[in-house]
Scaffold this active site. Sequence first.
Site, short mmCIF file in Angstrom:
data_model
loop_
_atom_site.label_atom_id
_atom_site.label_comp_id
_atom_site.label_asym_id
_atom_site.label_seq_id
_atom_site.Cartn_x
_atom_site.Cartn_y
_atom_site.Cartn_z
N ASN A 181 40.47 23.10 -16.79
CA ASN A 181 40.65 23.63 -15.29
C ASN A 181 41.44 22.54 -14.45
O ASN A 181 40.88 21.58 -14.72
CB ASN A 181 39.41 24.00 -14.67
CG ASN A 181 39.24 24.86 -13.48
OD1 ASN A 181 39.59 25.79 -13.45
ND2 ASN A 181 38.77 23.98 -12.44
N TYR A 185 39.47 19.26 -5.51
CA TYR A 185 38.13 18.98 -4.72
C TYR A 185 38.24 17.53 -4.39
O TYR A 185 38.49 16.54 -4.82
CB TYR A 185 36.97 18.86 -5.84
CG TYR A 185 37.10 19.85 -6.88
CD1 TYR A 185 36.97 21.43 -6.45
CD2 TYR A 185 37.31 19.67 -8.20
CE1 TYR A 185 36.85 22.43 -7.51
CE2 TYR A 185 37.46 20.65 -9.17
CZ TYR A 185 37.04 22.15 -8.61
OH TYR A 185 37.13 23.10 -9.78
N TRP A 199 33.18 18.78 -5.96
CA TRP A 199 33.31 20.21 -6.38
C TRP A 199 32.10 21.12 -5.84
O TRP A 199 30.83 20.53 -6.20
CB TRP A 199 33.61 20.33 -7.94
CG TRP A 199 32.62 19.69 -8.77
CD1 TRP A 199 31.19 19.73 -8.95
CD2 TRP A 199 32.86 18.70 -9.77
NE1 TRP A 199 30.87 18.80 -9.71
CE2 TRP A 199 31.82 18.23 -10.61
CE3 TRP A 199 34.27 18.21 -10.29
CZ2 TRP A 199 31.81 17.24 -11.61
CZ3 TRP A 199 34.19 17.51 -11.44
CH2 TRP A 199 33.05 16.96 -12.07
N GLU A 277 44.84 26.74 -15.10
CA GLU A 277 45.69 26.59 -13.93
C GLU A 277 47.25 26.15 -14.30
O GLU A 277 48.13 26.32 -13.84
CB GLU A 277 45.48 25.58 -12.91
CG GLU A 277 44.40 26.30 -11.86
CD GLU A 277 42.99 26.41 -12.50
OE1 GLU A 277 42.62 26.04 -13.64
OE2 GLU A 277 42.06 27.06 -11.61
N ASP A 326 36.05 18.82 8.47
CA ASP A 326 36.65 19.98 7.39
C ASP A 326 37.59 21.05 7.98
O ASP A 326 37.80 20.93 9.30
CB ASP A 326 35.43 20.68 6.74
CG ASP A 326 35.58 20.34 5.22
OD1 ASP A 326 36.65 20.79 4.66
OD2 ASP A 326 34.49 20.19 4.66
C1 LIG Z 1 43.39 20.78 0.71
C2 LIG Z 1 42.27 21.49 0.15
C3 LIG Z 1 40.98 20.73 -0.13
C4 LIG Z 1 40.03 21.29 -0.98
N1 LIG Z 1 38.64 20.66 -1.01
C5 LIG Z 1 37.82 21.07 -1.69
C6 LIG Z 1 36.59 20.41 -1.88
O1 LIG Z 1 36.26 19.33 -1.68
N2 LIG Z 1 35.71 20.92 -2.52
C7 LIG Z 1 35.85 22.54 -3.19
O2 LIG Z 1 34.90 23.03 -3.91
N3 LIG Z 1 36.89 22.96 -2.75
C8 LIG Z 1 37.87 22.43 -2.08
N4 LIG Z 1 39.14 23.40 -1.89
C9 LIG Z 1 39.16 24.45 -2.43
C10 LIG Z 1 39.32 24.74 -3.90
O3 LIG Z 1 40.41 24.03 -4.38
C11 LIG Z 1 39.70 26.08 -4.44
O4 LIG Z 1 38.47 26.88 -4.17
C12 LIG Z 1 40.13 26.24 -5.69
O5 LIG Z 1 40.44 27.67 -6.10
C13 LIG Z 1 38.96 25.56 -6.61
O6 LIG Z 1 39.58 25.66 -8.28
P1 LIG Z 1 38.39 26.32 -9.46
O7 LIG Z 1 38.34 27.63 -9.19
O8 LIG Z 1 39.09 26.01 -10.62
O9 LIG Z 1 37.40 25.69 -9.04
C14 LIG Z 1 40.18 22.57 -1.11
C15 LIG Z 1 41.34 23.38 -0.91
C16 LIG Z 1 42.26 22.85 -0.19
C17 LIG Z 1 43.58 23.47 -0.16
MN LIG Z 2 40.13 27.35 -12.10
#
Ligand SMILES: Cc1cc2nc3c(=O)[nH]c(=O)nc-3n(C[C@H](O)[C@H](O)[C@H](O)COP(=O)(O)O)c2cc1C
Ligand SMILES: [Mn+2]
Length: 526
Positions: A181, A185, A199, A277, A326
Amino acid sequence: MAYNDLRDWLQALERAGELKRIKAEVDPILEVAEITDRVSKAGTRHGIKTLQPGGPALLFENVKGQPGARILINQFGSEARMKRALEVDNLADVADRIQQLMNVKSPEGLLEKIKMLPMLADLGKFFPKTVASGPCKEVIKKGDQVNLLDFPILQCWPQDGGRFITLPCVITRDPRTGKRNVGMYRMQVYDAKTTGMHWQRQKVAAEHYRELMRRGAAAGAENAVSAGVDIMARSLGGSTLAEGSRPSGRMDVAVAIGTDPALTFSAIVPAPPDVEEFIIAGFLRQKPVELVKCETVDLEVPANAEIIFEGYVQLDELRPEGPFGDHTGFYTPVDDYPVFHVTCITHRKDPIYATTIVGKPPMEDAYMGKAVERIFLPLMRLTMPEIVDVNLPVEGVFHNLMIVSIKKSYPGHARKVMNGIWSLGQAMFTKCVIVVDEDVDVQDIAEVVLKVSNNIDPERDVQFMLGPIDSLDHASRQPNFGSKMGIDATRKWKTEGFDRSWPDEITMSGDVKKRVDAVWKSLGID
Ligand SMILES: Cc1cc2nc3c(=O)[nH]c(=O)nc-3n(C[C@H](O)[C@H](O)[C@H](O)COP(=O)(O)O)c2cc1C
Ligand SMILES: [Mn+2]
């Protein structure tokens, strides 16, 4: 042609006049953020008038206290750049490509089979391939040489808990399936070798972590199941676990910073948990992602990255993370999160540190979120074909407000769609869902306000629901748990118990319009 790496992408931005190099000395503590914030707000009410909305990408080449370091920010920060990143004229083109893939029907006869061959060949381009080495290995540092503070990591806002890595592609492996994955985060820098790992509990890497906990608990504790549950509760900020019964062990984690734009973007897409991804990035760039093996952990990382952090998360360790300014426009308070220990850093010579800031919208992530909205529409339609269009207004910060238009076909249909959205991957976080009929243009907020506020009997048409809430929400009754609201602003039907007649909307008759068109100029009004 796909961008090979971040530098290739930067060249394209520069050729297009979309990159601004900044030679003046700027401090990564707060100053980069203030400059970027002003640029991001260009084209809005309070923003710089001389720049296009979102402004250019910024490359800071003279970072205070960090000779030779370079910071890239705002690479995705306009609609034009987001399209350029994905190499499309229109974001709907990506959606169309997904649609074509999903529309595949079984071929009948040889001719149809032959017609499918190019598409099948295209499929082959999506899958990542492992290569022997790559530019991300130009410099390799282990042991005492590992120092996160070598990189120009930003402090974004005054009350932030410290410096945060804000654009990391965090790579983990599912212990059950072996699939990888990539999620974005944020990572708070604690010292030269450790960071937070933010995460959120509903994200995919958090589930990989929990699965390893369950396994550790099953192997180690007497009452395996309850111990496992207890540890998980604690790891999520819940109840505490008796000392001594926590599973110890490590979870391999690798982090890539500064990749080609499709790969970085793929880290934010809310893909189904079992879809790698790396494949999404391959699909978006129409070229396989090249991966290389890590030096110290059992993971593969993008060969083209500027910087790689390898390391592990210790399963029995949590540490306060935050506060952090945030993308809601508020600070997210301190909470316990896992800790990432860096065992090895590999990077290019003269690496470019790619980052972003979040804060009051609009910022760079607004354009990334809008791209997700467009690209995911066909995927939403796969389970809810009645959906016509969707708008997540930027000020709704993506989890607070979704406006959706539907082709209403049966009583209660709007409520079915709300429930569908609250059950659909990360759309579960949507605090307020507004459902309108298909004749409402959800992209036109003025029309939405007019129709929604006219069409509802609030007590009858508002649906409350309890469920998981985004960790960033500061208003819910409890962290991560609270209520959502759906507004059924569709025209009400007799079969829904509406006995009054629904009035027609006001429009002028066509023949009068034509007559006025014909004489308009002679009126001398404009
Ligand atoms: C700039 C940016 C920062 C982010 N920071 C976080 C974070 O700190 N923690 C989190 O859980 N998601 C964060 N996100 C959202 C996740 O990247 C998003 O939910 C993503 O789909 C997670 O991937 P996953 O589905 O593989 O877990 C962020 C997104 C962006 C665009
Ligand atoms: Mn994913």
